[in-house]
Design a protein around this motif. Structure first.
Motif, PDB file in Angstrom:
ATOM      1  N   GLU A   1       0.811  -1.210   0.000  1.00  0.00           N
ATOM      2  CA  GLU A   1       0.000   0.000   0.000  1.00  0.00           C
ATOM      3  C   GLU A   1       0.847   1.265   0.000  1.00  0.00           C
ATOM      4  O   GLU A   1       0.371   2.333  -0.368  1.00  0.00           O
ATOM      5  CB  GLU A   1      -0.917   0.035   1.223  1.00  0.00           C
ATOM      6  CG  GLU A   1      -1.997  -1.019   1.209  1.00  0.00           C
ATOM      7  CD  GLU A   1      -2.769  -1.048   2.509  1.00  0.00           C
ATOM      8  OE1 GLU A   1      -3.982  -1.193   2.445  1.00  0.00           O
ATOM      9  OE2 GLU A   1      -2.145  -0.936   3.575  1.00  0.00           O
ATOM     10  N   LEU A   2       2.091   1.154   0.396  1.00  0.00           N
ATOM     11  CA  LEU A   2       2.960   2.322   0.497  1.00  0.00           C
ATOM     12  C   LEU A   2       3.862   2.501  -0.726  1.00  0.00           C
ATOM     13  O   LEU A   2       4.626   3.449  -0.785  1.00  0.00           O
ATOM     14  CB  LEU A   2       3.803   2.230   1.770  1.00  0.00           C
ATOM     15  CG  LEU A   2       2.990   2.203   3.067  1.00  0.00           C
ATOM     16  CD1 LEU A   2       3.909   2.022   4.265  1.00  0.00           C
ATOM     17  CD2 LEU A   2       2.161   3.455   3.225  1.00  0.00           C
ATOM     18  N   ARG A   3       3.758   1.594  -1.683  1.00  0.00           N
ATOM     19  CA  ARG A   3       4.540   1.721  -2.914  1.00  0.00           C
ATOM     20  C   ARG A   3       3.775   2.591  -3.908  1.00  0.00           C
ATOM     21  O   ARG A   3       2.578   2.426  -4.091  1.00  0.00           O
ATOM     22  CB  ARG A   3       4.796   0.351  -3.522  1.00  0.00           C
ATOM     23  CG  ARG A   3       5.772  -0.453  -2.708  1.00  0.00           C
ATOM     24  CD  ARG A   3       6.185  -1.711  -3.437  1.00  0.00           C
ATOM     25  NE  ARG A   3       7.124  -2.449  -2.612  1.00  0.00           N
ATOM     26  CZ  ARG A   3       7.050  -3.741  -2.380  1.00  0.00           C
ATOM     27  NH1 ARG A   3       6.083  -4.460  -2.909  1.00  0.00           N
ATOM     28  NH2 ARG A   3       7.943  -4.332  -1.619  1.00  0.00           N
ATOM     29  N   PRO A   4       4.475   3.492  -4.568  1.00  0.00           N
ATOM     30  CA  PRO A   4       3.785   4.352  -5.542  1.00  0.00           C
ATOM     31  C   PRO A   4       3.264   3.546  -6.733  1.00  0.00           C
ATOM     32  O   PRO A   4       3.847   2.533  -7.115  1.00  0.00           O
ATOM     33  CB  PRO A   4       4.857   5.337  -5.978  1.00  0.00           C
ATOM     34  CG  PRO A   4       6.093   4.987  -5.280  1.00  0.00           C
ATOM     35  CD  PRO A   4       5.872   3.806  -4.415  1.00  0.00           C
ATOM     36  N   VAL A   5       2.183   4.028  -7.300  1.00  0.00           N
ATOM     37  CA  VAL A   5       1.574   3.428  -8.488  1.00  0.00           C
ATOM     38  C   VAL A   5       1.377   4.533  -9.530  1.00  0.00           C
ATOM     39  O   VAL A   5       1.338   5.711  -9.193  1.00  0.00           O
ATOM     40  CB  VAL A   5       0.215   2.770  -8.145  1.00  0.00           C
ATOM     41  CG1 VAL A   5       0.395   1.606  -7.189  1.00  0.00           C
ATOM     42  CG2 VAL A   5      -0.764   3.784  -7.579  1.00  0.00           C
ATOM     43  N   PRO A   6       1.248   4.159 -10.802  1.00  0.00           N
ATOM     44  CA  PRO A   6       0.962   5.179 -11.820  1.00  0.00           C
ATOM     45  C   PRO A   6      -0.368   5.868 -11.530  1.00  0.00           C
ATOM     46  O   PRO A   6      -1.236   5.331 -10.853  1.00  0.00           O
ATOM     47  CB  PRO A   6       0.892   4.380 -13.120  1.00  0.00           C
ATOM     48  CG  PRO A   6       1.670   3.137 -12.853  1.00  0.00           C
ATOM     49  CD  PRO A   6       1.438   2.837 -11.396  1.00  0.00           C
ATOM     50  N   SER A   7      -0.518   7.050 -12.065  1.00  0.00           N
ATOM     51  CA  SER A   7      -1.721   7.840 -11.845  1.00  0.00           C
ATOM     52  C   SER A   7      -2.195   8.409 -13.181  1.00  0.00           C
ATOM     53  O   SER A   7      -1.392   8.704 -14.059  1.00  0.00           O
ATOM     54  CB  SER A   7      -1.416   8.984 -10.876  1.00  0.00           C
ATOM     55  OG  SER A   7      -2.550   9.785 -10.671  1.00  0.00           O
ATOM     56  N   THR A   8      -3.501   8.558 -13.310  1.00  0.00           N
ATOM     57  CA  THR A   8      -4.081   9.146 -14.517  1.00  0.00           C
ATOM     58  C   THR A   8      -4.739  10.467 -14.155  1.00  0.00           C
ATOM     59  O   THR A   8      -5.526  10.541 -13.218  1.00  0.00           O
ATOM     60  CB  THR A   8      -5.107   8.186 -15.151  1.00  0.00           C
ATOM     61  OG1 THR A   8      -4.436   6.972 -15.495  1.00  0.00           O
ATOM     62  CG2 THR A   8      -5.717   8.794 -16.409  1.00  0.00           C
TER      63      THR A   8
ATOM     64  N   THR B   1      -1.333   9.749 -18.431  1.00  0.00           N
ATOM     65  CA  THR B   1      -0.914   8.779 -17.423  1.00  0.00           C
ATOM     66  C   THR B   1       0.546   9.051 -17.089  1.00  0.00           C
ATOM     67  O   THR B   1       1.343   9.342 -17.978  1.00  0.00           O
ATOM     68  CB  THR B   1      -1.079   7.341 -17.949  1.00  0.00           C
ATOM     69  OG1 THR B   1      -2.432   7.166 -18.360  1.00  0.00           O
ATOM     70  CG2 THR B   1      -0.742   6.325 -16.872  1.00  0.00           C
ATOM     71  N   MET B   2       0.866   8.987 -15.809  1.00  0.00           N
ATOM     72  CA  MET B   2       2.240   9.289 -15.397  1.00  0.00           C
ATOM     73  C   MET B   2       2.642   8.507 -14.161  1.00  0.00           C
ATOM     74  O   MET B   2       1.794   7.978 -13.445  1.00  0.00           O
ATOM     75  CB  MET B   2       2.392  10.785 -15.154  1.00  0.00           C
ATOM     76  CG  MET B   2       1.562  11.327 -14.022  1.00  0.00           C
ATOM     77  SD  MET B   2       1.544  13.138 -13.971  1.00  0.00           S
ATOM     78  CE  MET B   2       0.027  13.443 -14.855  1.00  0.00           C
ATOM     79  N   VAL B   3       3.937   8.449 -13.949  1.00  0.00           N
ATOM     80  CA  VAL B   3       4.493   7.895 -12.726  1.00  0.00           C
ATOM     81  C   VAL B   3       4.928   9.064 -11.855  1.00  0.00           C
ATOM     82  O   VAL B   3       5.176  10.158 -12.351  1.00  0.00           O
ATOM     83  CB  VAL B   3       5.662   6.929 -12.999  1.00  0.00           C
ATOM     84  CG1 VAL B   3       5.178   5.689 -13.737  1.00  0.00           C
ATOM     85  CG2 VAL B   3       6.772   7.610 -13.781  1.00  0.00           C
TER      86      VAL B   3
ATOM     87  N   ILE C   1       5.706  11.221 -17.697  1.00  0.00           N
ATOM     88  CA  ILE C   1       4.542  10.863 -18.509  1.00  0.00           C
ATOM     89  C   ILE C   1       4.792   9.549 -19.241  1.00  0.00           C
ATOM     90  O   ILE C   1       5.790   9.379 -19.921  1.00  0.00           O
ATOM     91  CB  ILE C   1       4.196  11.998 -19.491  1.00  0.00           C
ATOM     92  CG1 ILE C   1       3.807  13.252 -18.693  1.00  0.00           C
ATOM     93  CG2 ILE C   1       3.068  11.578 -20.431  1.00  0.00           C
ATOM     94  CD1 ILE C   1       3.595  14.487 -19.536  1.00  0.00           C
ATOM     95  N   THR C   2       3.837   8.624 -19.067  1.00  0.00           N
ATOM     96  CA  THR C   2       3.978   7.292 -19.657  1.00  0.00           C
ATOM     97  C   THR C   2       2.928   6.988 -20.718  1.00  0.00           C
ATOM     98  O   THR C   2       2.970   5.952 -21.357  1.00  0.00           O
ATOM     99  CB  THR C   2       3.905   6.210 -18.567  1.00  0.00           C
ATOM    100  OG1 THR C   2       2.645   6.320 -17.888  1.00  0.00           O
ATOM    101  CG2 THR C   2       5.049   6.360 -17.571  1.00  0.00           C
ATOM    102  N   GLY C   3       1.965   7.896 -20.895  1.00  0.00           N
ATOM    103  CA  GLY C   3       0.948   7.658 -21.919  1.00  0.00           C
ATOM    104  C   GLY C   3      -0.086   8.758 -21.950  1.00  0.00           C
ATOM    105  O   GLY C   3      -0.140   9.606 -21.061  1.00  0.00           O
ATOM    106  N   TRP C   4      -0.906   8.746 -22.998  1.00  0.00           N
ATOM    107  CA  TRP C   4      -2.021   9.679 -23.101  1.00  0.00           C
ATOM    108  C   TRP C   4      -3.171   8.977 -23.794  1.00  0.00           C
ATOM    109  O   TRP C   4      -3.003   7.925 -24.401  1.00  0.00           O
ATOM    110  CB  TRP C   4      -1.639  10.949 -23.800  1.00  0.00           C
ATOM    111  CG  TRP C   4      -0.968  10.845 -25.145  1.00  0.00           C
ATOM    112  CD1 TRP C   4      -1.307  10.012 -26.186  1.00  0.00           C
ATOM    113  CD2 TRP C   4       0.124  11.616 -25.606  1.00  0.00           C
ATOM    114  NE1 TRP C   4      -0.480  10.218 -27.258  1.00  0.00           N
ATOM    115  CE2 TRP C   4       0.404  11.204 -26.929  1.00  0.00           C
ATOM    116  CE3 TRP C   4       0.887  12.616 -25.053  1.00  0.00           C
ATOM    117  CZ2 TRP C   4       1.423  11.768 -27.696  1.00  0.00           C
ATOM    118  CZ3 TRP C   4       1.900  13.173 -25.812  1.00  0.00           C
ATOM    119  CH2 TRP C   4       2.159  12.753 -27.104  1.00  0.00           C
ATOM    120  N   SER C   5      -4.339   9.580 -23.693  1.00  0.00           N
ATOM    121  CA  SER C   5      -5.532   8.879 -24.149  1.00  0.00           C
ATOM    122  C   SER C   5      -5.859   9.063 -25.627  1.00  0.00           C
ATOM    123  O   SER C   5      -6.461   8.190 -26.228  1.00  0.00           O
ATOM    124  CB  SER C   5      -6.736   9.307 -23.307  1.00  0.00           C
ATOM    125  OG  SER C   5      -6.946  10.703 -23.420  1.00  0.00           O
TER     126      SER C   5
END
Length: 130
Positions: A8-15, A38-40, A83-87
């Motif tokens: 739960e304390l590890r970062p995850v990607p976010s949109t 989408t980014m880290v 940034i790792t992606g876009w829609s």
């Protein structure tokens, strides 16, 4: 007391769903799909590596401690690395690639949208599972 697992304390990607810079309304495409990035987070390996590389470039150029055009370039590199992606490729000028995102981030016409991305990126809570 908060009980949490390490997972739960590890970062995850976010949109991030982009908002209109003037009205604050969420932006949708003509197909009524949300426009997202989408980014880290700033604690990710790829962003951390970019920060180190940027510091090295600044030191090699003798710019350590000075406020120069390096500040803008470092900010752009930091955001581009995250940034790792876009829609929607059409909105962003083509299929996702680091080259395309760098062009998008550096274009002064996109400053308001890039500002939203930067604010989201700097808020660590956006990158942890809820």
């Amino acid at each position: 007391m908060i009980i949490a697992s390490l997972k739960e304390l590890r970062p995850v990607p976010s949109t991030l769903q982009l908002k209109h810079p003037i009205t604050g309304e969420l932006v949708f495409t003509g197909d009524n799909e949300p426009l997202t990035i989408t980014m880290v987070g700033q604690d990710s390996t790829q962003v951390f590596d970019e920060v180190l590389l940027s510091a090295k470039r600044r030191a090699e150029a003798g710019e350590h401690g000075k406020t120069t055009e390096f500040d803008i370039a470092e900010r752009h590199s930091f955001i581009t690395a995250a940034i790792t992606g876009w829609s929607h490729d059409d909105f962003f000028g083509g299929k996702f690639s680091k080259k395309k995102i760098a062009e998008f981030v550096r274009d002064p016409e996109n400053a308001a949208l890039v500002g939203q991305i930067e604010v989201h990126l700097l808020e660590r809570a956006n990158f942890f599972a809820k």
